[in-house]
Design a protein around this motif. Sequence first.
Motif, PDB file in Angstrom:
ATOM      1  N   MET A  40       0.835  -1.208   0.000  1.00 41.79           N
ATOM      2  CA  MET A  40       0.000   0.000   0.000  1.00 41.79           C
ATOM      3  C   MET A  40       0.866   1.252   0.000  1.00 41.79           C
ATOM      4  O   MET A  40       0.605   2.203  -0.747  1.00 41.79           O
ATOM      5  CB  MET A  40      -0.932  -0.008   1.212  1.00 41.79           C
ATOM      6  N   LEU A  41       1.896   1.261   0.828  1.00 41.19           N
ATOM      7  CA  LEU A  41       2.773   2.433   0.917  1.00 41.19           C
ATOM      8  C   LEU A  41       3.575   2.627  -0.368  1.00 41.19           C
ATOM      9  O   LEU A  41       3.804   3.759  -0.803  1.00 41.19           O
ATOM     10  CB  LEU A  41       3.717   2.298   2.108  1.00 41.19           C
TER      11      LEU A  41
ATOM     12  N   ALA B 136       1.033   3.899  -3.306  1.00 38.80           N
ATOM     13  CA  ALA B 136       0.243   5.113  -3.118  1.00 38.80           C
ATOM     14  C   ALA B 136       0.670   6.168  -4.132  1.00 38.80           C
ATOM     15  O   ALA B 136       1.854   6.321  -4.438  1.00 38.80           O
ATOM     16  CB  ALA B 136       0.416   5.639  -1.699  1.00 38.80           C
TER      17      ALA B 136
ATOM     18  N   ARG C 189      -1.570  10.387  -1.554  1.00 31.86           N
ATOM     19  CA  ARG C 189      -1.470  10.625  -0.114  1.00 31.86           C
ATOM     20  C   ARG C 189      -1.640   9.324   0.654  1.00 31.86           C
ATOM     21  O   ARG C 189      -2.270   8.380   0.170  1.00 31.86           O
ATOM     22  CB  ARG C 189      -2.540  11.623   0.331  1.00 31.86           C
ATOM     23  N   VAL C 190      -1.077   9.304   1.853  1.00 33.53           N
ATOM     24  CA  VAL C 190      -1.244   8.161   2.738  1.00 33.53           C
ATOM     25  C   VAL C 190      -1.343   8.664   4.173  1.00 33.53           C
ATOM     26  O   VAL C 190      -0.561   9.525   4.598  1.00 33.53           O
ATOM     27  CB  VAL C 190      -0.095   7.133   2.595  1.00 33.53           C
TER      28      VAL C 190
ATOM     29  N   ARG D  34       8.967   7.985   0.508  1.00 29.73           N
ATOM     30  CA  ARG D  34       7.784   8.395  -0.245  1.00 29.73           C
ATOM     31  C   ARG D  34       7.468   9.867  -0.015  1.00 29.73           C
ATOM     32  O   ARG D  34       7.071  10.581  -0.940  1.00 29.73           O
ATOM     33  CB  ARG D  34       6.570   7.541   0.142  1.00 29.73           C
TER      34      ARG D  34
ATOM     35  N   VAL E  74       2.343  12.454   3.298  1.00 29.86           N
ATOM     36  CA  VAL E  74       2.410  11.431   4.338  1.00 29.86           C
ATOM     37  C   VAL E  74       2.019  12.051   5.671  1.00 29.86           C
ATOM     38  O   VAL E  74       2.623  13.030   6.116  1.00 29.86           O
ATOM     39  CB  VAL E  74       3.827  10.822   4.439  1.00 29.86           C
TER      40      VAL E  74
ATOM     41  N   ILE F  77      -4.418   2.287   7.959  1.00 35.36           N
ATOM     42  CA  ILE F  77      -3.814   2.998   6.840  1.00 35.36           C
ATOM     43  C   ILE F  77      -4.891   3.291   5.809  1.00 35.36           C
ATOM     44  O   ILE F  77      -5.695   2.411   5.476  1.00 35.36           O
ATOM     45  CB  ILE F  77      -2.687   2.175   6.176  1.00 35.36           C
TER      46      ILE F  77
ATOM     47  N   VAL G  63      -5.092   4.948   1.858  1.00 34.24           N
ATOM     48  CA  VAL G  63      -4.266   5.342   0.713  1.00 34.24           C
ATOM     49  C   VAL G  63      -5.135   5.981  -0.366  1.00 34.24           C
ATOM     50  O   VAL G  63      -6.119   5.382  -0.817  1.00 34.24           O
ATOM     51  CB  VAL G  63      -3.522   4.116   0.137  1.00 34.24           C
ATOM     52  N   ASP G  64      -4.774   7.194  -0.756  1.00 37.69           N
ATOM     53  CA  ASP G  64      -5.416   7.891  -1.873  1.00 37.69           C
ATOM     54  C   ASP G  64      -6.936   7.990  -1.732  1.00 37.69           C
ATOM     55  O   ASP G  64      -7.660   8.042  -2.743  1.00 37.69           O
ATOM     56  CB  ASP G  64      -5.064   7.211  -3.202  1.00 37.69           C
TER      57      ASP G  64
END
Length: 231
Positions: A121-122, A125, A128-129, A148, A155, A182, A184-185
Amino acid sequence: MDVNDALMCFGLTRQESTIYLALLSEGPLTGYEAAKRTGISRSNTYTALACLVDKGAAHLMEGTPVKYTPVRVEEFCDNKLKHLEQMKELLQKELPARTEAMEGYITVSGDVHIADKIRHMLETAIYRVYVSGESRVIEPYRELLETRALGGLKVVVITEPPFELTAGKVYHAQRKPGQVGIIVDSSTVLTGDVGKGDQSSCLYSGKKNLVDLFKESLSNEIKIIELTGKD
């Protein structure tokens, strides 16, 4: 995980990894010598040695009697990784792509698989996370988060002090032991608890109601932290 387990991740069986380690330790061996040093039966040893040659972990040495010499572990692992990367590219090219958003709910079980999902996931992305969780849970991903963020990804992390990032934004707040979440996007979310080995479990989804709920919860918590000046 011991060295045998690590070698098994590169496609060797336990017997093959045991014999490979003997070759690395002793140098070139005949099948008889390898069986004697490992305690594996001669028939199984010869089968394993042949497999080591097929898998690129050993070579045959010309002569009488025939001996087997190990391929250096760096070379063996590098070759395996290059081959897997080629297979990955082939699969990405040939297999049908799934274009629709992931709308269901998926349970990701076990610390290893959860860690794999978090890292993926990180790494993938785009915009944004947001990460929320106990600092010891987030710590293994610090370097990736830094990279990232320095690369332009937004972040945001909510965790206990003294965790900090040189890039990105960190808000300090107490987290429950093992807690991780978490988003993500604004498209996918993972939330649950880790640290229990195979018993750990997280929910992963692209379901809009869960994503919106998680995003709103984080947003509200950040506002409270900013208003109270606890960060």
